[in-house]
Design an enzyme around this catalytic site. Structure first.
Site, PDB file in Angstrom:
ATOM      1  N   SER A 133     -12.477   8.263   6.551  1.00 40.32           N
ATOM      2  CA  SER A 133     -11.965   8.459   7.903  1.00 40.32           C
ATOM      3  C   SER A 133     -11.200   9.779   7.929  1.00 40.32           C
ATOM      4  CB  SER A 133     -11.043   7.281   8.254  1.00 40.32           C
ATOM      5  OG  SER A 133     -10.481   7.449   9.530  1.00 40.32           O
ATOM      6  N   LYS A 159     -16.301   9.586   9.190  1.00 42.19           N
ATOM      7  CA  LYS A 159     -15.815   9.087  10.487  1.00 42.19           C
ATOM      8  C   LYS A 159     -14.773  10.068  10.990  1.00 42.19           C
ATOM      9  CE  LYS A 159     -12.508   5.432  11.482  1.00 42.19           C
ATOM     10  NZ  LYS A 159     -12.202   3.986  11.300  1.00 42.19           N
ATOM     11  N   LEU A 160     -14.996  10.588  12.198  1.00 46.15           N
ATOM     12  CA  LEU A 160     -14.037  11.522  12.790  1.00 46.15           C
ATOM     13  C   LEU A 160     -13.180  10.786  13.802  1.00 46.15           C
ATOM     14  CD1 LEU A 160     -16.407  14.557  13.587  1.00 46.15           C
ATOM     15  CD2 LEU A 160     -15.021  14.181  11.522  1.00 46.15           C
ATOM     16  N   LYS A 161     -11.871  10.949  13.680  1.00 45.82           N
ATOM     17  CA  LYS A 161     -10.965  10.437  14.701  1.00 45.82           C
ATOM     18  C   LYS A 161     -11.070  11.361  15.910  1.00 45.82           C
ATOM     19  CE  LYS A 161      -8.826   6.968  12.639  1.00 45.82           C
ATOM     20  NZ  LYS A 161      -8.823   5.614  13.218  1.00 45.82           N
ATOM     21  N   ASP A 187     -14.110   7.483  15.943  1.00 48.93           N
ATOM     22  CA  ASP A 187     -13.163   6.399  16.232  1.00 48.93           C
ATOM     23  C   ASP A 187     -12.097   6.928  17.194  1.00 48.93           C
ATOM     24  OD1 ASP A 187     -11.478   4.217  16.271  1.00 48.93           O
ATOM     25  OD2 ASP A 187     -10.982   4.273  14.128  1.00 48.93           O
ATOM     26  N   ASN A 189      -9.652   4.875  18.703  1.00 49.68           N
ATOM     27  CA  ASN A 189      -8.438   4.048  18.750  1.00 49.68           C
ATOM     28  C   ASN A 189      -7.948   3.863  20.190  1.00 49.68           C
ATOM     29  OD1 ASN A 189      -7.926   5.442  15.689  1.00 49.68           O
ATOM     30  ND2 ASN A 189      -7.623   3.246  15.893  1.00 49.68           N
ATOM     31  N   GLU A 212     -16.342   3.919  17.739  1.00 46.28           N
ATOM     32  CA  GLU A 212     -15.456   2.788  17.459  1.00 46.28           C
ATOM     33  C   GLU A 212     -14.315   2.750  18.483  1.00 46.28           C
ATOM     34  OE1 GLU A 212     -14.041   3.128  13.454  1.00 46.28           O
ATOM     35  OE2 GLU A 212     -12.552   1.538  13.653  1.00 46.28           O
ATOM     36  N   ASP A 237     -13.025  -2.443  16.935  1.00 53.23           N
ATOM     37  CA  ASP A 237     -12.040  -2.600  15.866  1.00 53.23           C
ATOM     38  C   ASP A 237     -10.883  -3.417  16.468  1.00 53.23           C
ATOM     39  OD1 ASP A 237      -9.898  -2.259  14.093  1.00 53.23           O
ATOM     40  OD2 ASP A 237     -10.053  -0.093  13.921  1.00 53.23           O
ATOM     41  N   LYS A 261     -11.571  -5.937   9.644  1.00 55.17           N
ATOM     42  CA  LYS A 261     -10.358  -5.678   8.867  1.00 55.17           C
ATOM     43  C   LYS A 261      -9.666  -7.016   8.682  1.00 55.17           C
ATOM     44  CE  LYS A 261      -9.303  -1.070  10.706  1.00 55.17           C
ATOM     45  NZ  LYS A 261      -8.442  -0.323  11.644  1.00 55.17           N
ATOM     46  N   GLY A 289     -10.335  -0.049   7.234  1.00 53.81           N
ATOM     47  CA  GLY A 289      -9.202   0.140   6.328  1.00 53.81           C
ATOM     48  C   GLY A 289      -7.954   0.434   7.125  1.00 53.81           C
TER      49      GLY A 289
HETATM   50  O1  OSB Z   1      -8.627   2.588  13.446  1.00 58.73           O
HETATM   51  O2  OSB Z   1      -9.689   2.391  11.649  1.00 58.73           O
HETATM   52  C1  OSB Z   1      -8.638   2.647  12.234  1.00 58.73           C
HETATM   53  C2  OSB Z   1      -6.021   3.808   9.720  1.00 58.73           C
HETATM   54  C3  OSB Z   1      -4.894   3.201  10.220  1.00 58.73           C
HETATM   55  C4  OSB Z   1      -4.988   2.459  11.365  1.00 58.73           C
HETATM   56  C5  OSB Z   1      -6.209   2.327  12.031  1.00 58.73           C
HETATM   57  C6  OSB Z   1      -7.348   2.929  11.518  1.00 58.73           C
HETATM   58  C7  OSB Z   1      -7.235   3.715  10.359  1.00 58.73           C
HETATM   59  C8  OSB Z   1      -8.352   4.469   9.800  1.00 58.73           C
HETATM   60  C9  OSB Z   1      -8.324   4.807   8.338  1.00 58.73           C
HETATM   61  O3  OSB Z   1      -9.266   4.916  10.448  1.00 58.73           O
HETATM   62  C10 OSB Z   1      -8.964   3.755   7.524  1.00 58.73           C
HETATM   63  C11 OSB Z   1      -8.734   3.919   6.048  1.00 58.73           C
HETATM   64  O4  OSB Z   1      -9.249   4.859   5.469  1.00 58.73           O
HETATM   65  O5  OSB Z   1      -8.029   3.087   5.439  1.00 58.73           O
HETATM   66 MG    MG Z   2     -10.566   2.008  14.019  1.00 58.30          MG
END
Ligand code: OSB
Ligand code: MG
Length: 367
Positions: A133, A159-161, A187, A189, A212, A237, A261, A289
């Site tokens: 990520s 995976k790009l935020k 992703d 969020n 995501e 997620d 998760k 994760g």
């Molecule tokens: O949305 O998947 C998520 C980390 C913290 C909280 C939410 C997320 C994440 C990650 C990183 O995307 C996941 C990892 O590498 O543990």
């Molecule tokens: Mg996520």
């Protein structure tokens, strides 16, 4: 198998680099480990909640309070993980707090029997492909450099935020630079609204595996509407907090892929149940994760070895986040991580590393 005490260990670990998402920038993890002390074995669990309630409503200090007040009192000398899960069902919400206790109970009972968590859950592989990520970057050249480094390390999926203002151009630049064969996903969020559907449709020609959690966690109808308007598969997620919400999301057409998760759904047993449902419905899943250290990562790898986990997870190597992990490190080999085969989660904290990280620890008797 008798349990005598629980120890709550609060610790802190720096990240090797800041990790920026649409909900904020993390530079360190505030940790909570639960250590269960039995006659014959110990059991360890790691809390995945962040320091602040910005990913979901839970936060690590709140989890500690819930664990002390409402969850540990349900643990007796012979309580199993399955019994614990049933006994705390009247407690609403707080899946991350419940998951810590459940994980430690599972680890303890499996160590006492000499069975691995992977074996207990029904793992079918001994190694799992690793994705990574990648946080939001200030500039495209920096982002390309970071991605290049991870690809050189062997990661099999990127995976790009993303967030509004840092999305289409960045993703397009990564696709251009690294080519069509790169397994790439994004992703958000929950950073977008259904009104952004036309904007997000610009991702459609970039060949993404999935997007995501584009919309807020409670907007299942919005995700279903979005899924009808964009070609990129929608993955959830934050919205998937239980077996029931997973079933509902799938039936509504709110997602065609699920990120599992364990912390978000209340533990490894619920995570397995969601996996089983998705396998039966033909919905691919992958293991998410939460920047776990080795304790949480070890257990996630056991889960990710189940048959329905057909997409690479956010199961990165220890050095993705930490200079020195609390357990023996997880190391990338040919883009994969080995699933621990020892009893329980197959890893335990290094006492010296743990003590250097520890802020406070305190023992609670079990009666
Ligand atoms: O949305 O998947 C998520 C980390 C913290 C909280 C939410 C997320 C994440 C990650 C990183 O995307 C996941 C990892 O590498 O543990
Ligand atoms: Mg996520």
């Amino acid at each position: 198998m008798t349990l005598r005490a629980a120890e709550i260990v609060r610790a802190r670990i720096d990240l090797v680099a800041p990790f920026r998402t649409s909900f904020g920038t993390e530079t360190a993890r505030s940790l909570l480990y639960l250590r269960l002390i039995g006659d014959d074995a110990e059991g360890w669990g790691e809390c995945v909640a962040m320091a602040a309630p910005v990913y979901s409503s839970e936060y690590v200090d709140g989890c500690e309070d819930v664990i002390r007040r409402f969850l540990l009192p349900e643990v007796g000398p012979d309580t199993t993980a399955e019994e614990f899960v049933a006994s705390v069902s009247p407690v609403r919400g707080h899946p991350m707090a419940k998951a810590v206790v459940e994980a430690a109970l599972l680890d303890h009972q499996l160590r006492a029997r000499g069975v691995s968590l992977a074996g207990h859950l029904g793992a079918v592989r001994d190694r799992v492909p690793s994705g990574v990520s990648v946080g939001i970057h200030d500039s495209v050249p920096e982002l390309l450099r970071t991605v290049e480094g991870y690809l050189r390390a062997g990661y099999l999926r990127i995976k790009l935020k993303i967030e509004p203002g840092s999305d289409i151009g960045q993703v397009r630049a990564v696709r251009r630079e690294f080519g069509d064969a790169l397994l790439l996903q994004v992703d958000a969020n929950a950073a977008y609204r259904i009104d952004d559907a036309a904007h997000l449709a610009q991702l459609d020609d970039l060949g993404l595996l999935l997007i995501e959690q584009p919309l807020p966690e409670d907007d299942l109808a919005g995700h279903a509407a979005l899924a009808r308007r964009i070609a990129t598969p929608v993955c959830l997620d934050e919205s998937i907090t239980s077996l029931e919400s997973a079933r509902g999301a799938i039936e509504l057409g709110a997602c065609s892929v699920v990120n599992i998760k364990p912390g978000r759904v209340g533990g490894y047993l619920a995570a397995r149940a969601i996996h089983d449902l998705c396998l039966e419905r033909g919905v691919p899943v992958w293991c998410g994760g939460m920047l776990e250290t080795g304790i949480g990562r070890a257990a996630n790898l056991a889960l990710a070895a189940l048959p329905g986990f057909t997409l690479p997870g956010d199961t990165s190597a220890s050095d993705r986040y930490f200079l020195r992990d609390v357990t023996a490190p997880f190391v990338l080999e040919d883009g994969h991580l080995a699933v621990p085969s020892g009893a329980g989660i197959g890893r335990e904290p290094d006492p010296e590393v743990l003590s250097a990280m520890t802020v406070r620890r305190d023992t609670v008797p079990i009666a």
